[in-house]
Design an enzyme around this catalytic site. Structure first.
Site, PDB file in Angstrom:
ATOM      1  N   LEU A  33       0.813  -1.219   0.000  1.00 45.63           N
ATOM      2  CA  LEU A  33       0.000   0.000   0.000  1.00 45.63           C
ATOM      3  C   LEU A  33       0.846   1.267   0.000  1.00 45.63           C
ATOM      4  O   LEU A  33       1.843   1.356   0.694  1.00 45.63           O
ATOM      5  CB  LEU A  33      -0.926  -0.003   1.222  1.00 45.63           C
ATOM      6  CG  LEU A  33      -1.841  -1.230   1.338  1.00 45.63           C
ATOM      7  CD1 LEU A  33      -2.736  -1.101   2.561  1.00 45.63           C
ATOM      8  CD2 LEU A  33      -2.687  -1.424   0.084  1.00 45.63           C
ATOM      9  N   HIS A  37      -3.437   4.196  -2.345  1.00 42.98           N
ATOM     10  CA  HIS A  37      -4.399   3.258  -1.743  1.00 42.98           C
ATOM     11  C   HIS A  37      -5.034   3.890  -0.502  1.00 42.98           C
ATOM     12  O   HIS A  37      -6.240   3.769  -0.273  1.00 42.98           O
ATOM     13  CB  HIS A  37      -3.705   1.970  -1.285  1.00 42.98           C
ATOM     14  CG  HIS A  37      -3.100   1.155  -2.379  1.00 42.98           C
ATOM     15  ND1 HIS A  37      -1.753   1.024  -2.554  1.00 42.98           N
ATOM     16  CD2 HIS A  37      -3.684   0.404  -3.349  1.00 42.98           C
ATOM     17  CE1 HIS A  37      -1.513   0.224  -3.578  1.00 42.98           C
ATOM     18  NE2 HIS A  37      -2.665  -0.154  -4.084  1.00 42.98           N
ATOM     19  N   ASP A 152      -5.691   3.589 -12.787  1.00 44.59           N
ATOM     20  CA  ASP A 152      -6.000   2.443 -13.652  1.00 44.59           C
ATOM     21  C   ASP A 152      -7.336   2.747 -14.330  1.00 44.59           C
ATOM     22  O   ASP A 152      -8.374   2.153 -13.993  1.00 44.59           O
ATOM     23  CB  ASP A 152      -6.063   1.161 -12.822  1.00 44.59           C
ATOM     24  CG  ASP A 152      -4.710   0.833 -12.219  1.00 44.59           C
ATOM     25  OD1 ASP A 152      -3.750   0.689 -12.986  1.00 44.59           O
ATOM     26  OD2 ASP A 152      -4.610   0.754 -10.981  1.00 44.59           O
TER      27      ASP A 152
END
Ligand code: PAF
Length: 282
Positions: A33, A37, A152
């Site tokens: 992480l 995140h 993403d």
């Protein structure tokens, strides 16, 4: 924070939340992480009563020559960070539990079209693996809200399409990309960069901004423009995979009427594949 490894234990605790009108948010991750995140978790906490985070390095979304075995695992520090943020459940299932009948036999989810283009063309089967694991995790956690990074970008669109197509009863949120001070999009794979590569890495985002500035100044020959910038990136030391300007929702080639676009980029620096994106409003 409760750490849960078994799907059956997760189901048990999920049942105890059933009767209350609590909003459950879910943040799926593959661990290692970083602040990106943690910002997903912070956003989830703002909007929900209960936050579940999963850590599962999903073998199904890695190609045969990709970095599944090398993917960084930092479970101790990950769980400390999540505990500090005050999440409720950290779910860390095993691959044997997740793919109980074996990967070869696994029923899969595939969002056609969106899964085959751009990143999907470079990484065949990747989005099938992503959609399948996210669908499975949604079935286990049964969240009301789910949070994914905009870094993403194509993954986010694939998941939104799956949720729409399967009439899943949850809302998917995209959270703005978290960047290092020099502009590099945070990613677990940035650890692979050697020091010379790390210095060059933010140039990808700078070049993307320059490209978008040219569009804002009136250029519309997208194909020639992206070709020019791929050459520039190659001269700088990148090995560009793609540089694509697409409709922000469909990710199809933009038509003349499209006002909201996205520039999507992937380029290798040495062995590390960087991806990034930048939205464009005409
Ligand atoms: O973005 C990721 O980390 C992964 O693709 C996800 C969504 C956790 C699925 O394995």
């Amino acid at each position: 924070m409760q750490i849960i490894n078994e799907i059956s234990d997760l189901r048990e605790i999920r049942r105890t939340w059933q009767s209350s009108a609590k909003v459950i948010a879910f943040v799926p991750t593959m661990g290692n992480l970083h602040q990106g995140h943690l910002n997903l978790v912070r956003e989830a906490k703002k909007q929900a009563d209960i936050v579940v985070v999963s850590i599962f390095v999903n073998p199904m979304q890695f190609g045969p020559d990709e970095d599944l075995d090398a993917y960084p695992k930092t479970l101790e520090s990950d769980s400390r960070l999540l505990d500090d943020l005050g999440i409720d459940v950290l779910f860390m299932p095993s691959a044997n539990d997740i793919y109980a009948r074996g990967l070869e036999q696994q029923t899969f989810v595939e969002v056609p079209g969106l899964s085959y283009m751009i990143c999907g063309a470079s990484r065949p089967g990747h989005f099938r693996g992503v959609a399948t694991i996210v669908c499975k995790l949604f079935n286990m956690v049964q969240p009301n809200l789910a949070f994914f990074g905009e870094k993403d970008f194509q993954q986010l669109q694939v998941i939104k399409a799956m949720v729409t197509d399967f009439s899943m009863n949850l809302k998917v949120f995209g959270v703005t990309t978290t960047r290092e001070d020099d502009g590099l999009a945070m990613s677990s794979r940035n650890h692979y960069l050697e020091s010379k590569e790390r210095k060059l890495a933010p140039t990808l985002y700078k070049k993307m901004h320059e490209l978008v500035d040219e569009i804002q100044a009136g250029r519309r020959d997208f194909s020639r423009l992206t070709q020019e910038y791929k050459l520039q990136l190659a001269e700088l030391g990148f090995n560009p995979d793609y540089l694509e300007i697409r409709n922000v929702e469909t990710l199809l080639q933009p038509g003349h009427e499209d006002q909201h676009l996205v520039l999507l980029a992937a380029a290798f620096l040495g062995k590390t594949r960087l991806i990034d994106n930048l939205q464009i409003r005409l």
